[in-house]
Enzyme design. Structure first.
Site, mmCIF file in Angstrom:
data_model
loop_
_atom_site.group_PDB
_atom_site.id
_atom_site.type_symbol
_atom_site.label_atom_id
_atom_site.label_comp_id
_atom_site.label_asym_id
_atom_site.label_seq_id
_atom_site.Cartn_x
_atom_site.Cartn_y
_atom_site.Cartn_z
ATOM 1 N N THR A 13 0.824 -1.214 0.000
ATOM 2 C CA THR A 13 0.000 0.000 0.000
ATOM 3 C C THR A 13 0.856 1.262 0.000
ATOM 4 O O THR A 13 0.682 2.152 -0.835
ATOM 5 C CB THR A 13 -0.929 -0.006 1.221
ATOM 6 O OG1 THR A 13 -1.784 -1.153 1.159
ATOM 7 C CG2 THR A 13 -1.781 1.254 1.246
ATOM 8 N N VAL A 130 5.304 7.559 12.252
ATOM 9 C CA VAL A 130 4.345 8.013 13.264
ATOM 10 C C VAL A 130 3.294 8.901 12.623
ATOM 11 O O VAL A 130 3.626 9.899 11.977
ATOM 12 C CB VAL A 130 5.051 8.784 14.402
ATOM 13 C CG1 VAL A 130 4.019 9.281 15.425
ATOM 14 C CG2 VAL A 130 6.095 7.921 15.078
ATOM 15 N N LYS A 203 4.872 3.934 18.364
ATOM 16 C CA LYS A 203 4.869 5.335 17.930
ATOM 17 C C LYS A 203 5.197 6.275 19.088
ATOM 18 O O LYS A 203 5.933 7.254 18.914
ATOM 19 C CB LYS A 203 3.521 5.679 17.312
ATOM 20 C CG LYS A 203 3.221 4.891 16.041
ATOM 21 C CD LYS A 203 1.786 5.055 15.591
ATOM 22 C CE LYS A 203 1.481 4.218 14.358
ATOM 23 N NZ LYS A 203 0.053 4.274 13.981
#
Length: 435
Positions: A13, A130, A203
């Site tokens: 993706t 992130v 993250k």
């Protein structure tokens, strides 16, 4: 000037989105870099019809990119940890700069990767790791560099935010919404990383390192998921003027750093409370700038590719700059990193929401309040739901004043031992998120 030659490992993706953005905006990107960016080599097990790679060299062995002497930058978009680490270290060893969107790789092995890159004189850029397309890492490391960062709090997993939004807006159960999230592609077949907070913990590890100048310490992040949240909790939070969000929170307390991911009650008027669906947002409170909010798409092909390509542009500009003159990987020079300890959750102080089910008998509430009082837990608000027909249980919901986590834990252990308490006790931390 000669073009910057880029190799892209992974054509899923984000990889296909990166190819599309680089090709579609090639002229604009060249104007920003000062020379063209050329996709010279792609490593992928299979082609992806979502992008056109005609005329680009393709290898089925991704390690061919690490060995390709023509490449200036290797873009790691394969995901996972072990193979990605091996690939990145091999590319660094061959003098290539790295761009990655891999939060697990950076959170778990970033310290090792940065040491290797520093020794080899190359850069590692990871903005896309992130919050997808939100440029929060550059904001922390550069735009807010004048500030002492007091805290960072973020909705940094879109899957969890989608589930909690649907539960609140439509009164649906966790299991019901999770199935829809999987059908829509927001959640994996095994949703553990998302709903149990592991993705957000990766993250938060990165955010905290850049915010406070501390080493990456993923293993020290307290992590709690949302799978125990019920419709009853959502409604009770609303009754008290709060909504429930799954937050990553990092705080500099002066004596250490808090690193925690968990469901959190926040006031409805706080900006983060309005962040719904799969969107991400991060609040940062700096001593000079005050509270700021960064909002946008936290995932998806082109939002994430936006951050990947921005890193490619930044490295393309820096290729002619001496390594020691470039911005440090985590915003602070290695010799200036702080040794501030990561605090135990027992040392965290905040208010709490407590929900428990008890048998409908005289004196139960008195026993509960007596135990809380003995441990120094002060009740701010409380309500008790009426007994449901054909159900001998009573639901009691409490809001406490700020208390040390260890004191509350001890109190809840005593309460749970009461014969009248019939289910596990639910407790959720409360954060006002005010400046």
């Amino acid at each position: 000037m000669k073009p910057v030659k880029v190799g892209i490992a992974g054509l899923g993706t984000v990889g296909s989105g990166t190819v599309n953005v680089l090709k579609r905006n090639a002229q604009e990107i060249a104007r920003r870099v000062g020379r063209p960016i050329e996709i010279a080599h792609i490593g992928a097990r299979r082609d992806n019809p979502a992008c056109n790679i005609e005329g680009i060299r393709v290898s089925r062995d991704i390690f061919a990119l690490a060995a390709d002497p023509e490449l200036d930058i290797l873009v790691e978009l394969i995901g996972g940890v072990d193979t990605a680490r091996e690939l990145v270290l091999a590319a660094i060893g061959n003098g290539k700069h790295i761009v990655t969107a891999n939060k697990a790789l950076i959170a778990e092995h970033g310290n090792e990767i940065f040491r290797a890159a520093h020794e080899r004189g190359v850069d590692v850029a990871f903005e896309a790791s992130v919050a997808g397309g939100i440029p929060i890492l550059k904001a922390l490391g550069e735009g807010l560099a004048a500030n002492h960062i007091k805290w960072v709090a973020g909705i940094i997993n879109g899957t969890g935010n989608f589930i909690l939004t649907e539960m609140r807006d439509k009164g649906r159960s966790f299991d019901d919404v999770l199935k829809e999230a999987q059908a829509l592609g927001y959640a994996e077949a095994d949703p553990t990383f998302d709903v149990e907070g592991i993705d957000a913990a990766h993250k938060l590890t990165i955010l905290a390192s850049i915010a406070f100048g501390i080493p990456l310490q993923f293993s020290k992040v307290y992590t709690e998921g949302i799978s125990r949240i019920t419709s009853e909790d959502i409604k009770a939070a609303d009754y008290f003027g709060y909504c429930i969000k799954h937050l990553g929170i990092a705080k500099d307390t002066g004596t250490g750093v808090e690193l925690r991911v968990h469901p959190t009650l926040i006031p409805k008027e706080v900006l983060l409370a309005s962040v719904n669906g799969v969107m991400n947002a991060v609040m940062v409170d700096g001593d000079a700038v005050g509270p700021t909010l960064f909002y946008g798409a936290g995932a998806g092909a082109e939002p994430t590719a936006s951050a990947v390509v921005a890193d490619i542009i930044e490295l393309g500009r820096a290729l002619t700059v001496d390594h020691d003159e470039r911005a440090p990987y985590l915003g602070f020079h290695a010799e200036a990193m702080s040794e501030a300890p990561v605090l135990s959750m027992d040392d965290v102080e905040c208010s709490f929401y407590i929900r428990l089910h008890v048998q409908d008998r005289t004196g139960v509430l008195a026993d509960i309040t007596r135990i809380l009082s003995a441990k120094g837990v002060s009740i701010e608000a409380m309500y008790q739901k009426d007994v449901v027909e054909d159900d001998e249980r009573v639901s009691i919901v409490l809001m406490t004043h700020s208390i040390r986590e260890s004191a509350l834990r001890e109190a809840l252990e005593e309460i749970a031992a009461l014969e009248a308490v019939v289910d596990d006790i639910m407790r959720i931390r409360v954060e006002m998120l005010d400046a």
